[in-house]
Design a protein around this motif. Structure first.
Motif, PDB file in Angstrom:
ATOM      1  N   TRP A  26       0.716  -1.595  -0.263  1.00  0.00           N
ATOM      2  CA  TRP A  26       0.190   0.044  -0.243  1.00  0.00           C
ATOM      3  C   TRP A  26       1.047   1.270   0.320  1.00  0.00           C
ATOM      4  CZ3 TRP A  26      -0.091   3.729   3.710  1.00  0.00           C
ATOM      5  CH2 TRP A  26       0.150   3.442   4.948  1.00  0.00           C
ATOM      6  N   MET A  27       0.636   1.963  -0.610  1.00  0.00           N
ATOM      7  CA  MET A  27       1.089   3.737  -0.093  1.00  0.00           C
ATOM      8  C   MET A  27       0.103   4.664  -1.119  1.00  0.00           C
ATOM      9  SD  MET A  27       2.586   2.973  -4.621  1.00  0.00           S
ATOM     10  CE  MET A  27       2.834   1.471  -4.176  1.00  0.00           C
ATOM     11  N   LEU A  28       0.798   6.211  -0.362  1.00  0.00           N
ATOM     12  CA  LEU A  28      -0.031   6.746  -0.660  1.00  0.00           C
ATOM     13  C   LEU A  28       0.500   7.860  -2.350  1.00  0.00           C
ATOM     14  CD1 LEU A  28       0.806   8.665   2.417  1.00  0.00           C
ATOM     15  CD2 LEU A  28      -1.189   7.186   1.647  1.00  0.00           C
ATOM     16  N   ALA A  29      -0.590   8.301  -3.022  1.00  0.00           N
ATOM     17  CA  ALA A  29      -0.679   8.768  -4.182  1.00  0.00           C
ATOM     18  C   ALA A  29      -1.910  10.117  -4.248  1.00  0.00           C
ATOM     19  CB  ALA A  29      -1.067   7.791  -4.937  1.00  0.00           C
ATOM     20  N   THR A  30      -1.343  10.516  -5.599  1.00  0.00           N
ATOM     21  CA  THR A  30      -2.350  12.227  -5.487  1.00  0.00           C
ATOM     22  C   THR A  30      -2.725  11.390  -6.740  1.00  0.00           C
ATOM     23  OG1 THR A  30      -0.235  13.302  -4.445  1.00  0.00           O
ATOM     24  CG2 THR A  30      -1.951  14.664  -6.408  1.00  0.00           C
ATOM     25  N   VAL A  31      -4.025  12.408  -6.931  1.00  0.00           N
ATOM     26  CA  VAL A  31      -5.108  12.079  -7.843  1.00  0.00           C
ATOM     27  C   VAL A  31      -4.423  12.630  -8.977  1.00  0.00           C
ATOM     28  CG1 VAL A  31      -7.399  12.231  -8.515  1.00  0.00           C
ATOM     29  CG2 VAL A  31      -6.618  10.981  -6.974  1.00  0.00           C
ATOM     30  N   ILE A  42      -3.186   8.370 -11.341  1.00  0.00           N
ATOM     31  CA  ILE A  42      -2.204   8.642 -10.054  1.00  0.00           C
ATOM     32  C   ILE A  42      -1.174   8.707 -10.218  1.00  0.00           C
ATOM     33  CG2 ILE A  42      -4.044   7.812  -8.654  1.00  0.00           C
ATOM     34  CD1 ILE A  42      -2.768   5.239  -8.046  1.00  0.00           C
ATOM     35  N   THR A  43      -0.545   9.152  -8.715  1.00  0.00           N
ATOM     36  CA  THR A  43       1.155   9.410  -9.568  1.00  0.00           C
ATOM     37  C   THR A  43       1.638   8.807  -7.620  1.00  0.00           C
ATOM     38  OG1 THR A  43       1.577  11.523 -10.538  1.00  0.00           O
ATOM     39  CG2 THR A  43       2.952  10.733  -9.464  1.00  0.00           C
ATOM     40  N   THR A  44       2.392   8.477  -7.919  1.00  0.00           N
ATOM     41  CA  THR A  44       3.216   7.295  -6.507  1.00  0.00           C
ATOM     42  C   THR A  44       4.324   8.049  -6.650  1.00  0.00           C
ATOM     43  OG1 THR A  44       3.570   5.174  -7.687  1.00  0.00           O
ATOM     44  CG2 THR A  44       1.282   5.909  -6.560  1.00  0.00           C
ATOM     45  N   ALA A  45       4.821   7.231  -5.353  1.00  0.00           N
ATOM     46  CA  ALA A  45       6.701   7.435  -5.437  1.00  0.00           C
ATOM     47  C   ALA A  45       6.817   6.762  -6.433  1.00  0.00           C
ATOM     48  CB  ALA A  45       6.703   7.163  -3.945  1.00  0.00           C
ATOM     49  N   ARG A  46       6.583   6.112  -6.848  1.00  0.00           N
ATOM     50  CA  ARG A  46       6.632   4.934  -7.814  1.00  0.00           C
ATOM     51  C   ARG A  46       6.688   5.168  -9.628  1.00  0.00           C
ATOM     52  NH1 ARG A  46       7.144  -1.206  -6.859  1.00  0.00           N
ATOM     53  NH2 ARG A  46       7.682  -1.125  -5.246  1.00  0.00           N
ATOM     54  N   GLY A  47       6.175   6.493  -9.388  1.00  0.00           N
ATOM     55  CA  GLY A  47       5.353   7.009 -10.896  1.00  0.00           C
ATOM     56  C   GLY A  47       4.344   6.822 -11.166  1.00  0.00           C
ATOM     57  N   PRO A  48       3.738   7.857 -12.322  1.00  0.00           N
ATOM     58  CA  PRO A  48       2.462   7.575 -12.646  1.00  0.00           C
ATOM     59  C   PRO A  48       1.619   5.869 -12.561  1.00  0.00           C
ATOM     60  CG  PRO A  48       3.393   8.141 -14.808  1.00  0.00           C
ATOM     61  CD  PRO A  48       4.633   8.056 -13.454  1.00  0.00           C
ATOM     62  N   VAL A  49      -0.036   5.867 -12.357  1.00  0.00           N
ATOM     63  CA  VAL A  49      -0.437   4.891 -12.709  1.00  0.00           C
ATOM     64  C   VAL A  49      -2.056   4.989 -13.067  1.00  0.00           C
ATOM     65  CG1 VAL A  49      -1.135   2.975 -12.483  1.00  0.00           C
ATOM     66  CG2 VAL A  49       0.686   4.175 -10.450  1.00  0.00           C
ATOM     67  N   GLU A  50      -2.469   4.826 -14.603  1.00  0.00           N
ATOM     68  CA  GLU A  50      -3.133   4.938 -15.108  1.00  0.00           C
ATOM     69  C   GLU A  50      -4.653   4.065 -15.248  1.00  0.00           C
ATOM     70  OE1 GLU A  50      -2.205   5.141 -19.404  1.00  0.00           O
ATOM     71  OE2 GLU A  50      -1.274   7.084 -19.199  1.00  0.00           O
ATOM     72  N   SER A  51      -5.326   4.672 -15.417  1.00  0.00           N
ATOM     73  CA  SER A  51      -7.106   4.291 -14.841  1.00  0.00           C
ATOM     74  C   SER A  51      -7.129   3.587 -13.743  1.00  0.00           C
ATOM     75  CB  SER A  51      -7.327   3.499 -15.994  1.00  0.00           C
ATOM     76  OG  SER A  51      -7.239   4.049 -16.956  1.00  0.00           O
ATOM     77  N   VAL A  52      -6.864   3.495 -12.658  1.00  0.00           N
ATOM     78  CA  VAL A  52      -7.008   2.687 -11.123  1.00  0.00           C
ATOM     79  C   VAL A  52      -8.255   3.306 -10.614  1.00  0.00           C
ATOM     80  CG1 VAL A  52      -6.340   2.444  -9.171  1.00  0.00           C
ATOM     81  CG2 VAL A  52      -4.911   3.059 -11.433  1.00  0.00           C
ATOM     82  N   ARG A  53      -8.778   2.155 -10.628  1.00  0.00           N
ATOM     83  CA  ARG A  53     -10.437   1.706  -9.809  1.00  0.00           C
ATOM     84  C   ARG A  53      -9.543   2.512  -8.615  1.00  0.00           C
ATOM     85  NH1 ARG A  53     -14.302   0.973 -12.683  1.00  0.00           N
ATOM     86  NH2 ARG A  53     -14.084   0.179 -15.244  1.00  0.00           N
ATOM     87  N   ARG A  54     -11.602   2.980  -8.457  1.00  0.00           N
ATOM     88  CA  ARG A  54     -11.442   3.485  -6.828  1.00  0.00           C
ATOM     89  C   ARG A  54     -13.142   2.692  -5.937  1.00  0.00           C
ATOM     90  NH1 ARG A  54     -15.863   6.689  -7.226  1.00  0.00           N
ATOM     91  NH2 ARG A  54     -16.496   7.539  -9.422  1.00  0.00           N
ATOM     92  N   LEU A  55     -12.446   2.208  -5.001  1.00  0.00           N
ATOM     93  CA  LEU A  55     -13.475   2.031  -4.710  1.00  0.00           C
ATOM     94  C   LEU A  55     -14.901   2.829  -4.193  1.00  0.00           C
ATOM     95  CD1 LEU A  55     -11.992   0.612  -0.654  1.00  0.00           C
ATOM     96  CD2 LEU A  55     -12.720  -0.417  -2.460  1.00  0.00           C
TER      97      LEU A  55
END
Length: 85
Positions: A26-31, A42-55
């Motif tokens: 688990w980690m923190l990210a910015t939308v 989102i953008t995480t410390a590992r880099g951007p991630v596209e099209s992430v599902r949300r609860l």
């Protein structure tokens, strides 16, 4: 202390990276973008991630929200929810 060869060192680093990538986390990210289909970028410390599902409980995502995200061993991501501002 016994020294290893550069090849062995490279193999050890590759194995460490592979294990880390397969581990759930688990980690923190910015939308960074919000879509009408229930996904966000989102953008995480590992880099951007596209099209992430949300609860469903994270019902009003906004660009700039700081969120908790989970990643499973298969590399799937989910946004759990927003942190208090």
């Amino acid at each position: 202390m016994k020294r290893t060869s550069p090849l062995v060192d490279a193999m050890i680093r590759a194995v460490d990276r592979a294990v880390e990538q397969r581990a759930p986390a688990w980690m923190l990210a910015t939308v960074t973008a919000v879509y009408g289909d229930g996904t966000v970028d989102i953008t995480t410390a590992r880099g951007p991630v596209e099209s992430v599902r949300r609860l469903l409980s994270y019902s009003s995502p906004t660009v700039g929200d700081v969120v908790k995200v989970d990643r499973n061993a298969d590399g799937n991501w989910i946004v759990v929810g927003k942190l208090a501002s």
